[in-house]
Scaffold this active site. Structure first.
Site, PDB file in Angstrom:
ATOM      1  CD  GLU A 176       6.822   0.118   1.912  1.00 34.15           C
ATOM      2  OE1 GLU A 176       6.906   1.405   2.129  1.00 34.15           O
ATOM      3  OE2 GLU A 176       7.365  -0.527   1.121  1.00 34.15           O
ATOM      4  CD  GLU A 298       4.958  -1.966  -2.426  1.00 35.01           C
ATOM      5  OE1 GLU A 298       5.808  -1.279  -2.484  1.00 35.01           O
ATOM      6  OE2 GLU A 298       4.131  -1.943  -1.768  1.00 35.01           O
TER       7      GLU A 298
HETATM    8  O1  AHR Z   1       5.500   0.976  -5.175  1.00 41.14           O
HETATM    9  C1  AHR Z   1       5.850   2.492  -4.611  1.00 41.14           C
HETATM   10  C2  AHR Z   1       5.618   2.402  -3.068  1.00 41.14           C
HETATM   11  O2  AHR Z   1       6.810   1.891  -2.666  1.00 41.14           O
HETATM   12  C3  AHR Z   1       4.779   1.787  -2.425  1.00 41.14           C
HETATM   13  O3  AHR Z   1       3.488   2.428  -2.188  1.00 41.14           O
HETATM   14  C4  AHR Z   1       5.188   1.589  -1.097  1.00 41.14           C
HETATM   15  O4  AHR Z   1       4.579   0.324  -0.376  1.00 41.14           O
HETATM   16  C5  AHR Z   1       6.584   1.384  -1.387  1.00 41.14           C
HETATM   17  O5  AHR Z   1       7.443   2.232  -0.465  1.00 41.14           O
END
Ligand code: AHR
Length: 486
Positions: A176, A298
């Site tokens: 991110e 994710e």
């Molecule tokens: O999964 C929780 C968080 O969500 C992670 O650390 C991040 O990459 C995303 O914003």
């Protein structure tokens, strides 16, 4: 009320291979995922193998987890791997600023993660630090893990008890980077990616699959810039998308939610299809061969935390609604198997859409765990296209390496059963029979608790008939089923 859906699959049209890595998971140093969930330490009264909880190891191993991502998430861009090696007593502590400001002991580090992967049979996917880490630090981490004796980092590794190098198939360069990983612009990150990935050297026998930080949700410009400026240097490009009912400020509860929240959650989960389609179309412009994988590292549901728990720990229950989100999302990944090469559900244990929850020495499998268990037959199969007429069901199909057909079916409705009429084109061995297993709940937030851990668990399903090449099934509301021709 009973709706009906007609579907056709053509066995002769089995296409792209479903990369097993689509069924991957993600574990971050966040809340009780690593500490308590996976790692209890050798001195713990909770049964463990070299500090890793044995009940959790058994549950994860059964799931045939193909790949596990670590150490973050946002944590990855604050993590300095050298703090997590060597004698425990000497490991430097740090504050986990993203997640509750807790003190990170660094007890769980590279050796512990690699041991976990070996124990459960998962390939390690390590996410490196670009946000606050140096190029040399990243280079040395890869050397420490993969180089043979004689290299300074390999000798350091041997001193810490591991002479043989490990295999490291996947490495992520930042997380991110448009947000918690440094708030960069895509042009700037694209240049940083080109630089950092240069030093992700191949020390071992196999090349490392290099993963660049990709877009947040529908930031198509990020994908465009990364593909234009850096596609030649990457093997994969990520996408992050969470299913958040309501708003980020008021996401709603994991249980006790309304009828409308069910519908909104399912609709938002289905949005994954549009996101992948559009990001893929941009990637196609620069990579028509689909060499670069879209890595959805994710995904999953994100609700308000359970009342009374630390807001920074992201702990939420998991119900049959989450099972449906998992079912449709995995179906979508199967449909896009030509471009989606890996996906990682957030986050394994005690955080967001978990597959396992723990409390002290107790452990339970969530409805989401059971969906991954049912769907594991798709891993490595060839995706079979499906034509659908009617609404209410969401399906995907595959043919495995033995030529067996598997069809996963989700009934998205919380009220209606749906009758499925499935026509199968192609040669079906008349000696073969359909077997089915179903996961369903008696109410829309049905879930497992430590007192009743099997409220939502898979059962054999028999409410179907086969006539010639047609399958007729009555799918109960809120259900996820897998039909296998065996
Ligand atoms: O999964 C929780 C968080 O969500 C992670 O650390 C991040 O990459 C995303 O914003």
């Amino acid at each position: 009320m009973t709706n009906s859906v007609r579907a056709t699959i053509d066995l002769e049209k089995a296409g792209a291979e479903i990369n097993p890595a689509i069924y991957g998971h993600f574990a971050e140093h966040l809340g009780r995922c690593i500490y308590e969930g996976i790692w209890v330490g050798e001195g713990s009264p909770i049964p463990n193998k070299k500090g890793l909880r044995t009940d959790v190891l058994t549950a994860l191993k059964e799931l045939k987890i193909p790949v596990l991502r670590w150490p973050g998430g946002c944590f990855a861009d604050e993590y300095h791997w050298k703090d997590g090696i060597g004698p425990y007593a000497k490991r430097k502590k740090m504050v986990n600023t993203h997640w509750g400001g807790t003190v990170e002991t660094n007890e769980f580090g590279t050796h512990e993660f690699m041991l976990l992967c070996e124990e459960i049979g998962a390939a390690p996917y390590i996410n490196g630090n670009v946000g606050s880490g140096e190029v040399l630090e990243m280079q040395e981490w890869v050397e420490y893990i993969t180089a043979s004796a004689g290299s300074p980092m390999a000798d350091e590794r041997a001193k810490n008890g591991r002479a043989e190098p490990w295999e490291l198939p996947y490495f992520g360069v930042g997380n991110e980077s448009w947000g918690c990983g440094g708030h960069m612009r895509p042009e700037y990150y694209a240049d940083l990616f080109r630089r950092y990935q240069t030093y992700v050297r191949q020390y071992g026998d196999y090349p490392i699959y290099k993963i660049a930080c990709g877009a947040n949700v529908d930031d198509y410009n990020w994908t465009e810039v990364l593909m234009k400026q850096a596609a030649a240097y990457m093997d994969g490009l990520t996408l992050h998308y969470y299913t958040v009912p309501g708003t980020w400020q008021n996401k709603g509860a994991a249980t006790g939610f309304s009828e409308e929240e069910w519908d909104e959650t399912i609709q938002k989960a289905l949005h994954m299809d549009e996101l992948i389609t559009k990001h893929s179309a941009i990637m196609d412009e620069y990579d028509s061969e689909k060499r670069v994988g879209l890595i959805v590292d994710e995904w999953g549901t994100w609700y308000d935390v359970e009342p009374g728990t630390n807001p920074g720990f992201l702990f939420q229950q998991n119900s049959i609604r989450d099972a449906l989100v998992a079912g449709v999302t995995l179906n979508i990944f199967n449909h896009h198997a030509d471009r989606v090469h890996m996906a990682n559900l957030a986050q394994t244990i005690n955080v967001l859409q978990s597959i396992v929850l723990t409390e002290g020495d107790k452990m339970l499998k969530t409805p989401t765990y059971h969906v991954f268990d049912l769907y594991k037959v798709h891993q490595g199969g060839k995706v079979i296209p499906i034509e659908l007429i009617g609404e209410g069901l969401h399906l995907s199909a595959s043919s495995d390496h033995l030529g067996k057909t598997h069809i996963s079916v989700c009934n998205l409705s919380q009220w209606d059963s749906v009758s499925l009429e499935l026509a199968i084109n192609g040669e079906v061995d008349l000696g073969q029979q359909w077997q089915a297993t179903i996961l369903t709940g008696d109410r829309r937030d049905a879930h497992n608790t430590f007192e009743q851990p099997d409220q939502v668990s898979p059962e054999p399903f028999t409410d179907f008939q086969m006539e010639n090449n047609q399958l007729f099934a009555a799918m109960p509301p809120m259900s996820v089923a897998i039909f296998s021709l065996v």
